[in-house]
Design a protein around this motif. Sequence first.
Motif, PDB file in Angstrom:
ATOM      1  N   ASN A  33       4.572  23.008 -35.531  1.00  0.00           N
ATOM      2  CA  ASN A  33       4.624  24.399 -35.104  1.00  0.00           C
ATOM      3  C   ASN A  33       3.843  25.330 -36.020  1.00  0.00           C
ATOM      4  O   ASN A  33       3.917  26.541 -35.859  1.00  0.00           O
ATOM      5  N   THR A  34       3.092  24.784 -36.968  1.00  0.00           N
ATOM      6  CA  THR A  34       2.250  25.614 -37.820  1.00  0.00           C
ATOM      7  C   THR A  34       1.092  26.173 -36.995  1.00  0.00           C
ATOM      8  O   THR A  34       0.789  25.664 -35.924  1.00  0.00           O
ATOM      9  N   SER A  35       0.460  27.178 -37.515  1.00  0.00           N
ATOM     10  CA  SER A  35      -0.640  27.812 -36.789  1.00  0.00           C
ATOM     11  C   SER A  35      -1.786  26.834 -36.566  1.00  0.00           C
ATOM     12  O   SER A  35      -1.976  25.888 -37.331  1.00  0.00           O
ATOM     13  N   GLU A  36      -2.566  27.092 -35.532  1.00  0.00           N
ATOM     14  CA  GLU A  36      -3.733  26.261 -35.253  1.00  0.00           C
ATOM     15  C   GLU A  36      -4.711  26.316 -36.416  1.00  0.00           C
ATOM     16  O   GLU A  36      -5.343  25.318 -36.752  1.00  0.00           O
ATOM     17  N   GLU A  37      -4.819  27.491 -37.021  1.00  0.00           N
ATOM     18  CA  GLU A  37      -5.731  27.671 -38.154  1.00  0.00           C
ATOM     19  C   GLU A  37      -5.330  26.762 -39.314  1.00  0.00           C
ATOM     20  O   GLU A  37      -6.177  26.128 -39.936  1.00  0.00           O
ATOM     21  N   LEU A  38      -4.042  26.661 -39.574  1.00  0.00           N
ATOM     22  CA  LEU A  38      -3.583  25.816 -40.669  1.00  0.00           C
ATOM     23  C   LEU A  38      -3.740  24.341 -40.325  1.00  0.00           C
ATOM     24  O   LEU A  38      -4.147  23.545 -41.161  1.00  0.00           O
ATOM     25  N   ARG A  39      -3.468  23.977 -39.077  1.00  0.00           N
ATOM     26  CA  ARG A  39      -3.637  22.582 -38.674  1.00  0.00           C
ATOM     27  C   ARG A  39      -5.099  22.150 -38.697  1.00  0.00           C
ATOM     28  O   ARG A  39      -5.394  20.968 -38.747  1.00  0.00           O
ATOM     29  N   ALA A  40      -6.020  23.107 -38.661  1.00  0.00           N
ATOM     30  CA  ALA A  40      -7.452  22.794 -38.719  1.00  0.00           C
ATOM     31  C   ALA A  40      -7.957  22.777 -40.158  1.00  0.00           C
ATOM     32  O   ALA A  40      -9.110  22.448 -40.402  1.00  0.00           O
ATOM     33  N   HIS A  41      -7.090  23.074 -41.107  1.00  0.00           N
ATOM     34  CA  HIS A  41      -7.471  23.142 -42.521  1.00  0.00           C
ATOM     35  C   HIS A  41      -7.435  21.738 -43.120  1.00  0.00           C
ATOM     36  O   HIS A  41      -6.379  21.110 -43.221  1.00  0.00           O
ATOM     37  N   LYS A  42      -8.609  21.237 -43.507  1.00  0.00           N
ATOM     38  CA  LYS A  42      -8.723  19.852 -43.977  1.00  0.00           C
ATOM     39  C   LYS A  42      -7.823  19.555 -45.169  1.00  0.00           C
ATOM     40  O   LYS A  42      -7.141  18.530 -45.196  1.00  0.00           O
ATOM     41  N   GLU A  43      -7.814  20.424 -46.148  1.00  0.00           N
ATOM     42  CA  GLU A  43      -7.034  20.166 -47.362  1.00  0.00           C
ATOM     43  C   GLU A  43      -5.536  20.095 -47.049  1.00  0.00           C
ATOM     44  O   GLU A  43      -4.824  19.231 -47.557  1.00  0.00           O
ATOM     45  N   PHE A  44      -5.070  20.991 -46.202  1.00  0.00           N
ATOM     46  CA  PHE A  44      -3.658  20.982 -45.814  1.00  0.00           C
ATOM     47  C   PHE A  44      -3.303  19.678 -45.101  1.00  0.00           C
ATOM     48  O   PHE A  44      -2.299  19.035 -45.402  1.00  0.00           O
ATOM     49  N   MET A  45      -4.155  19.293 -44.152  1.00  0.00           N
ATOM     50  CA  MET A  45      -3.873  18.079 -43.391  1.00  0.00           C
ATOM     51  C   MET A  45      -3.915  16.837 -44.281  1.00  0.00           C
ATOM     52  O   MET A  45      -3.074  15.946 -44.148  1.00  0.00           O
ATOM     53  N   LEU A  46      -4.856  16.780 -45.206  1.00  0.00           N
ATOM     54  CA  LEU A  46      -4.916  15.628 -46.116  1.00  0.00           C
ATOM     55  C   LEU A  46      -3.681  15.573 -47.011  1.00  0.00           C
ATOM     56  O   LEU A  46      -3.168  14.494 -47.300  1.00  0.00           O
ATOM     57  N   LYS A  47      -3.181  16.721 -47.426  1.00  0.00           N
ATOM     58  CA  LYS A  47      -1.957  16.756 -48.242  1.00  0.00           C
ATOM     59  C   LYS A  47      -0.775  16.243 -47.416  1.00  0.00           C
ATOM     60  O   LYS A  47       0.046  15.462 -47.906  1.00  0.00           O
ATOM     61  N   ALA A  48      -0.709  16.664 -46.161  1.00  0.00           N
ATOM     62  CA  ALA A  48       0.359  16.195 -45.286  1.00  0.00           C
ATOM     63  C   ALA A  48       0.304  14.681 -45.121  1.00  0.00           C
ATOM     64  O   ALA A  48       1.315  13.984 -45.200  1.00  0.00           O
ATOM     65  N   ILE A  49      -0.899  14.151 -44.928  1.00  0.00           N
ATOM     66  CA  ILE A  49      -1.077  12.707 -44.767  1.00  0.00           C
ATOM     67  C   ILE A  49      -0.700  11.992 -46.056  1.00  0.00           C
ATOM     68  O   ILE A  49      -0.010  10.973 -46.040  1.00  0.00           O
ATOM     69  N   ASP A  50      -1.138  12.536 -47.182  1.00  0.00           N
ATOM     70  CA  ASP A  50      -0.804  11.964 -48.485  1.00  0.00           C
ATOM     71  C   ASP A  50       0.710  11.922 -48.686  1.00  0.00           C
ATOM     72  O   ASP A  50       1.234  11.015 -49.320  1.00  0.00           O
ATOM     73  N   ASP A  51       1.409  12.896 -48.130  1.00  0.00           N
ATOM     74  CA  ASP A  51       2.863  12.960 -48.247  1.00  0.00           C
ATOM     75  C   ASP A  51       3.571  12.168 -47.150  1.00  0.00           C
ATOM     76  O   ASP A  51       4.777  12.293 -46.961  1.00  0.00           O
ATOM     77  N   GLY A  52       2.812  11.355 -46.411  1.00  0.00           N
ATOM     78  CA  GLY A  52       3.422  10.472 -45.423  1.00  0.00           C
ATOM     79  C   GLY A  52       3.523  11.034 -44.023  1.00  0.00           C
ATOM     80  O   GLY A  52       4.158  10.439 -43.162  1.00  0.00           O
ATOM     81  N   LEU A  53       2.897  12.172 -43.778  1.00  0.00           N
ATOM     82  CA  LEU A  53       3.005  12.790 -42.465  1.00  0.00           C
ATOM     83  C   LEU A  53       1.728  12.615 -41.647  1.00  0.00           C
ATOM     84  O   LEU A  53       1.236  13.545 -41.028  1.00  0.00           O
ATOM     85  N   TRP A  54       1.197  11.390 -41.608  1.00  0.00           N
ATOM     86  CA  TRP A  54      -0.029  11.132 -40.861  1.00  0.00           C
ATOM     87  C   TRP A  54       0.130  11.456 -39.384  1.00  0.00           C
ATOM     88  O   TRP A  54      -0.829  11.776 -38.701  1.00  0.00           O
ATOM     89  N   GLU A  55       1.346  11.418 -38.866  1.00  0.00           N
ATOM     90  CA  GLU A  55       1.581  11.715 -37.449  1.00  0.00           C
ATOM     91  C   GLU A  55       1.238  13.158 -37.103  1.00  0.00           C
ATOM     92  O   GLU A  55       1.021  13.488 -35.947  1.00  0.00           O
ATOM     93  N   GLU A  63     -11.917  18.745 -33.073  1.00  0.00           N
ATOM     94  CA  GLU A  63     -13.080  18.778 -33.971  1.00  0.00           C
ATOM     95  C   GLU A  63     -12.738  18.191 -35.337  1.00  0.00           C
ATOM     96  O   GLU A  63     -13.586  17.556 -35.962  1.00  0.00           O
ATOM     97  N   LEU A  64     -11.520  18.342 -35.796  1.00  0.00           N
ATOM     98  CA  LEU A  64     -11.118  17.741 -37.064  1.00  0.00           C
ATOM     99  C   LEU A  64     -10.946  16.233 -36.903  1.00  0.00           C
ATOM    100  O   LEU A  64     -11.364  15.455 -37.753  1.00  0.00           O
ATOM    101  N   ARG A  65     -10.378  15.812 -35.787  1.00  0.00           N
ATOM    102  CA  ARG A  65     -10.173  14.383 -35.538  1.00  0.00           C
ATOM    103  C   ARG A  65     -11.482  13.666 -35.233  1.00  0.00           C
ATOM    104  O   ARG A  65     -11.531  12.446 -35.231  1.00  0.00           O
ATOM    105  N   ALA A  66     -12.561  14.434 -34.988  1.00  0.00           N
ATOM    106  CA  ALA A  66     -13.883  13.859 -34.751  1.00  0.00           C
ATOM    107  C   ALA A  66     -14.753  13.897 -36.010  1.00  0.00           C
ATOM    108  O   ALA A  66     -15.877  13.405 -35.983  1.00  0.00           O
TER     109      ALA A  66
END
Length: 133
Positions: A33-55, A63-66
């Motif tokens: 439910n975070t903003s689209e702008e935040l979900r498009a932020h590479k650093e934020f998403m990589l931190k989430a993945i690093d913390d186990g939230l790859w889903e 565009e980020l997934r590509a």
Amino acid sequence: MILLCFSIALPVLNNTLSAENRSAAFATDRLRNTSEELRAHKEFMLKAIDDGLWELLQYAPEELRADKEFMLKAIAEDGWALQYASEELRADKEFMLKAMLLWQGWGELLQYASEELRADKEALLQDASEAVG
């Protein structure tokens, strides 16, 4: 604005993950439910993945997934992130080889390759084995 959201969201992400009584599923539900702008932020998403939230990648913009570089970094953190790579990336033999080599369970990741690459599974596995040496 993005920096403010980022500075607020990362501590929330870390607190959510560190709380013993909360699951990763709960954290993913909150973060989708975070903003689209935040979900498009590479650093934020990589931190989430690093913390186990790859889903959480399922909520990232296409565009980020590509983005090859981003997705390879995500896969290096957690190979299961590959399932959310764009269809184009999952059809790219070079990308798939790199992705498979980044993750220890690379053979399991073959299921996320395009149908065409899966049809030539033996060649892809052979190329990966040769790359490993």
